[in-house]
Enzyme design. Structure first.
Site, PDB file in Angstrom:
ATOM      1  CB  SER A  57       1.799  -4.523  10.087  1.00  8.74           C
ATOM      2  OG  SER A  57       0.653  -4.250   9.307  1.00  8.74           O
ATOM      3  CE  LYS A  58       0.175  -4.717   3.099  1.00 10.56           C
ATOM      4  NZ  LYS A  58      -0.295  -6.069   2.665  1.00 10.56           N
ATOM      5  CE1 TYR A  83      -3.136  -2.685   5.940  1.00  9.70           C
ATOM      6  CE2 TYR A  83      -3.002  -0.341   5.401  1.00  9.70           C
ATOM      7  CZ  TYR A  83      -3.116  -1.659   4.999  1.00  9.70           C
ATOM      8  OH  TYR A  83      -3.176  -1.963   3.661  1.00  9.70           O
ATOM      9  CB  THR A 126      -0.892   0.001   1.264  1.00  9.39           C
ATOM     10  OG1 THR A 126      -1.440   1.299   1.461  1.00  9.39           O
ATOM     11  CG2 THR A 126      -0.110  -0.351   2.525  1.00  9.39           C
ATOM     12  CG  ASP A 127      -1.159   5.022  -0.941  1.00  6.97           C
ATOM     13  OD1 ASP A 127      -1.711   4.324  -0.068  1.00  6.97           O
ATOM     14  OD2 ASP A 127      -1.726   5.984  -1.504  1.00  6.97           O
ATOM     15  CD  GLU A 128      -3.253   3.624   4.480  1.00  7.59           C
ATOM     16  OE1 GLU A 128      -3.029   3.741   5.690  1.00  7.59           O
ATOM     17  OE2 GLU A 128      -4.379   3.413   4.010  1.00  7.59           O
TER      18      GLU A 128
END
Ligand code: NAD
Length: 341
Positions: A151-152, A148, A124-126
């Site tokens: 963790s990614k 979140y 993800t871009d997050e």
């Protein structure tokens, strides 16, 4: 690429990807490995079961023995399985670390042992964190600001380390916020749509100035398939090119499509910590031929229509609110980020 293992294939994006990859003539078999958590629904795969190429395995990516057996039988892995909802990560970060980090490592270990030919890790871009201005290329530092995203980011780094250390042919994709049919009604677009369709109010945090890039799920899946086929091992690819929008403007669009007005919106206080803006440069994948094709307004109208026509799919799910979860004090007043992902 003839035998593809898809983890998390009963979730939102994974189920769209499975239907897409089943249509590819050079794919002989697709196996979905999914634990069917609260977010996974075998019904999401629906017509995919008409294909004899599809096998569904109900199991957990943390189950090393099962994972080893499945990885041994496949030539490629596309890894979607994750705890994916930011709000839940405020309440239960441990589950995010287990699935997103240890689960990914379990798959990577098996891929290393069995010399898997392609491994696409879906991220993800997050992981880049908030960008006040400009846009993040794949080289941008990782500064995740919620459990979140952290963790990614950790799972991305583990995945890339398996390329550097063992030569596992990993590619990482990082996409912006997806929308489309089959998304769990805890995420902002289906949450607002399903509430508005029932004549209920929606809540907008703060001034609604948080910018997200909304990408149709099919565009993301097209990008992921391109990376699966043509991505260079060890490389990361941003998948963006959706429509940038503040949560206030998005709310306005959804009100219009659902025939409601601003009386249906309750403003609630902003959260303490908030990622104001995400933005990505996706020219690296564009150079391989990626170009998003879905018009946002048409895609949103089509998505709303899907929720209007399929209440049996989301009504039971909207009864499992986050409110039922324990509320740690620090998280209760946190972040507008809430529904955004
Ligand atoms: P989702 O929550 O809809 O689906 C996740 C799926 O993974 C579910 O089917 C669930 O049952 C399964 N799963 C969870 N834990 C598992 C485990 N331990 N073992 C096996 N299966 C398990 O998520 P999504 O929105 O489809 O996202 C898919 C992937 O894409 C995730 O990795 C997410 O981080 C990433 N992503 C999502 C978005 C978005 O906008 N939704 C954007 C960028 C990246």
């Amino acid at each position: 690429m003839d035998r593809v293992l898809v983890t998390g294939g009963a979730g939102f994006i994974g189920s769209h990807f499975v239907k897409r990859i089943l249509r590819a003539e050079d794919v002989a078999a697709v196996t979905v490995l999914d634990a069917l958590t609260y977010a996974g629904h075998i019904e999401n795969l629906g017509t995919a079961f008409l294909s004899e190429k599809l096998t569904f395995v109900h199991g957990n990516i943390l189950d090393a023995e099962l994972v080893d057996d499945l990885v041994a039988e496949h030539t490629a892995i596309v890894h979607f399985a994750a705890e994916s909802h930011v709000d839940r990560s405020f309440f239960a970060a441990g589950a995010f670390l287990k699935t997103n980090v240890h689960g990914t490592q379990t798959l990577l270990d098996a891929a290393m042992r069995h010399r898997t030919r392609r491994f696409v890790h879906v991220s993800t871009d997050e992981v880049y964190g908030p960008l006040p201005e400009g846009s993040a290329t794949e080289e941008y530092p990782l500064r995740p600001s919620v459990p979140y995203a952290a963790s990614k980011a950790a799972s991305d780094l583990i995945a890339l380390s398996y390329f550097q250390t063992y030569g596992v042919p990993v590619c990482v994709t990082r996409s912006s916020n997806n929308y489309g049919p089959y998304q769990h009604p805890e995420k902002i677009i289906p949450l607002f749509v399903t509430r508005l369709l029932q004549g209920e109010k929606v809540t907008l945090h703060g001034r609604g100035q948080h910018v997200r890039n909304w990408l149709h799920v099919e565009d993301n899946c097209a990008g992921i398939e391109l990376v699966l086929r043509r991505g260079a091992p060890g490389e990361t690819y941003n998948i963006g090119g959706g429509t940038d929008m503040t949560s206030r403007d998005l709310t306005g669009e959804l009100l219009r499509i659902c025939g409601a007005d601003w009386d249906s919106v309750t403003n609630i206080p902003d959260r303490l910590s908030n990622d104001l803006r995400y933005a990505m440069d996706y020219s690296k994948l564009a150079a391989l031929g990626y170009q998003p094709t879905h018009d946002f307004q048409a895609g949103l109208a089509e998505t709303t229509d899907w929720y209007r026509r399929n209440p049996d799919r989301w009504a039971p799910l909207s009864r499992t609110p986050l409110a039922a979860m324990p509320t740690p004090r620090a998280a209760s007043s946190h972040r507008e980020h809430q529904h955004a992902h």
